[in-house]
Design an enzyme around this catalytic site. Structure first.
Site, mmCIF file in Angstrom:
data_model
loop_
_atom_site.group_PDB
_atom_site.id
_atom_site.type_symbol
_atom_site.label_atom_id
_atom_site.label_comp_id
_atom_site.label_asym_id
_atom_site.label_seq_id
_atom_site.Cartn_x
_atom_site.Cartn_y
_atom_site.Cartn_z
ATOM 1 N N SER A 102 12.619 15.056 52.899
ATOM 2 C CA SER A 102 11.836 14.183 52.025
ATOM 3 C C SER A 102 12.403 12.763 52.024
ATOM 4 C CB SER A 102 11.850 14.781 50.604
ATOM 5 O OG SER A 102 11.206 13.934 49.714
ATOM 6 N N THR A 103 13.666 12.629 51.586
ATOM 7 C CA THR A 103 14.220 11.293 51.324
ATOM 8 C C THR A 103 14.260 10.400 52.570
ATOM 9 O OG1 THR A 103 15.580 12.344 49.640
ATOM 10 C CG2 THR A 103 16.144 10.086 50.211
ATOM 11 N N HIS B 174 19.904 17.816 47.944
ATOM 12 C CA HIS B 174 18.718 16.959 48.004
ATOM 13 C C HIS B 174 19.130 15.493 47.865
ATOM 14 C CE1 HIS B 174 16.485 20.642 46.295
ATOM 15 N NE2 HIS B 174 16.073 20.483 47.529
ATOM 16 N N GLY B 175 18.548 14.626 48.672
ATOM 17 C CA GLY B 175 18.764 13.181 48.502
ATOM 18 C C GLY B 175 19.851 12.621 49.416
ATOM 19 N N ASP C 46 11.418 29.513 43.287
ATOM 20 C CA ASP C 46 12.836 29.182 43.171
ATOM 21 C C ASP C 46 13.345 29.619 41.798
ATOM 22 O OD1 ASP C 46 15.347 28.191 43.005
ATOM 23 O OD2 ASP C 46 14.810 26.080 43.311
ATOM 24 N N ASN D 184 13.639 21.256 55.302
ATOM 25 C CA ASN D 184 12.946 20.412 54.315
ATOM 26 C C ASN D 184 13.457 18.983 54.419
ATOM 27 O OD1 ASN D 184 11.929 22.846 53.502
ATOM 28 N ND2 ASN D 184 12.384 22.543 51.335
ATOM 29 N N ASP E 246 6.714 23.440 47.210
ATOM 30 C CA ASP E 246 8.164 23.238 47.239
ATOM 31 C C ASP E 246 8.723 23.503 45.832
ATOM 32 O OD1 ASP E 246 10.621 22.376 48.284
ATOM 33 O OD2 ASP E 246 10.225 20.258 47.836
ATOM 34 N N GLY F 170 17.365 19.934 51.679
ATOM 35 C CA GLY F 170 18.230 18.752 51.713
ATOM 36 C C GLY F 170 18.509 18.296 53.135
HETATM 37 P P1 13P Z 1 15.905 15.688 51.099
HETATM 38 O O1 13P Z 1 15.265 14.750 50.122
HETATM 39 O O2 13P Z 1 17.401 15.638 51.044
HETATM 40 O O3 13P Z 1 15.379 15.512 52.472
HETATM 41 O O4 13P Z 1 15.528 17.184 50.626
HETATM 42 C C1 13P Z 1 14.201 17.602 50.610
HETATM 43 C C2 13P Z 1 14.074 19.009 50.164
HETATM 44 O O5 13P Z 1 14.951 19.828 50.391
HETATM 45 C C3 13P Z 1 12.857 19.410 49.439
HETATM 46 O O6 13P Z 1 12.898 20.732 49.004
#
Ligand code: 13P
Length: 292
Positions: free
Chosen positions: A232-233, A178-179, A102, A230, A80, A209
């Site tokens: 993550s958060t 992101h986040g 990136d 993607n 990533d 994000g």
């Molecule tokens: P989020 O944390 O908003 O889900 O984004 C994750 C991401 O895009 C990692 O590249």
């Protein structure tokens, strides 16, 4: 089974669903993603950010590879937000099957040159490459990177970028960050912009994000070329909120088997719901072993 991103997303793109790409930076999250994927019979991607690999170190990827290879559902291990050729070669050496270069913060021509260099290297060993054009936003608390102000992807430039770099997938900036979004921020996904990009670009598109966006918008984005999301958060929030609650309720508990199962279960349920939302549930059956 472990495959590369090109083969994984070809099926998703053709069948109009998206595969979740989840950031794993410890063994609990690997377990979460593999359990969710197997229970949902869904393909999945496990991705590791350069900050995360610095934390867990290179040997962690041998563990992720072993776990993914043994599974009956298709997996990709993806870098990533790789930023340098060193990130790319380190990931190839560690056994990832896909990398992201990136260079989106660079001027257009320099982004093309840096991304093309990564493609030439990775394709030699059948590792797929994701590029990014435009710049995704960044919210407080996320360490994934991104700009304060989103720079939306230009559809005409996107077509040129894909042609000149030879990438397999393109990350687009269409409104997400992101986040977790602050109340004040417009974080709607610009579906019109996405449609224009999808008309010009004929490879799978990637939405970064993916946390904290309304389900309806995500569903709509998947109809217009988004084949990888993607996330993550949202997964980490489910895990750590439960872990905090467990710790508060059991101040004298120290053993992992007392602390981790509830948090792992909360995150697994969240990932399973996202697989339903992205349309990947049940789709592992579309991947025929031996044909890839
Ligand atoms: P989020 O944390 O908003 O889900 O984004 C994750 C991401 O895009 C990692 O590249």
């Amino acid at each position: 089974m472990l495959i590369n991103m090109k083969d994984l997303l070809k099926v998703a793109y053709e069948n109009k669903f998206a595969v979740g790409s989840f950031n794993v930076a410890n063994s609990e999250f690997v377990k979460v993603v593999i359990t969710a994927a197997e229970e949902q019979n869904s393909p999945a991607i496990m991705q590791i950010h350069p900050n995360e690999i610095d934390l867990v170190t290179d040997g962690f990827i041998a563990y992720v590879r072993e776990a993914a290879s043994k599974s009956k559902v298709p997996f990709v291990i993806h870098l990533d937000h790789g930023a340098t050729i060193k990130d790319i070669t380190r990931s190839i050496r560690n056994g990832y099957t896909s990398v992201m270069m990136d260079a989106s913060h660079l001027p257009f021509e320099e982004n093309i040159a840096a991304t093309k260099e990564a493609v030439e290297l990775a394709h030699l060993v059948d590792v797929s490459v994701e590029g990014e054009l435009g710049t995704i936003g960044s919210n407080e608390g996320s360490s994934e990177g991104g700009a304060d102000e989103i720079l939306y992807t230009n559809p005409e430039e996107a077509a040129i970028f894909v042609e000149q770099t030879g990438i397999d997938t393109l990350a687009v900036a269409v409104g997400t960050s992101h986040g977790i979004y602050p109340q004040s921020k417009d974080h709607s996904i610009k579906i019109d912009r996405l449609k224009q990009i999808h008309e010009k670009v004929k490879i799978p598109l990637v939405l970064h994000g993916g946390s904290d966006n309304p389900d309806e918008e995500i569903r709509e984005a998947v109809k217009h070329g988004i084949a990888k999301i993607n996330l993550s958060t949202d997964m980490k929030r489910a895990f750590y909120n439960q872990l905090r609650a467990t710790l508060d309720a059991n101040p004298n508990a120290y053993e992992p088997d007392q602390l981790m199962p509830e948090a792992t279960k909360a995150a697994t349920e969240l990932v399973k719901k996202k697989m339903d939302l992205f349309g990947s549930t049940g789709k592992a059956s579309l991947y025929k072993l031996g044909e890839i």
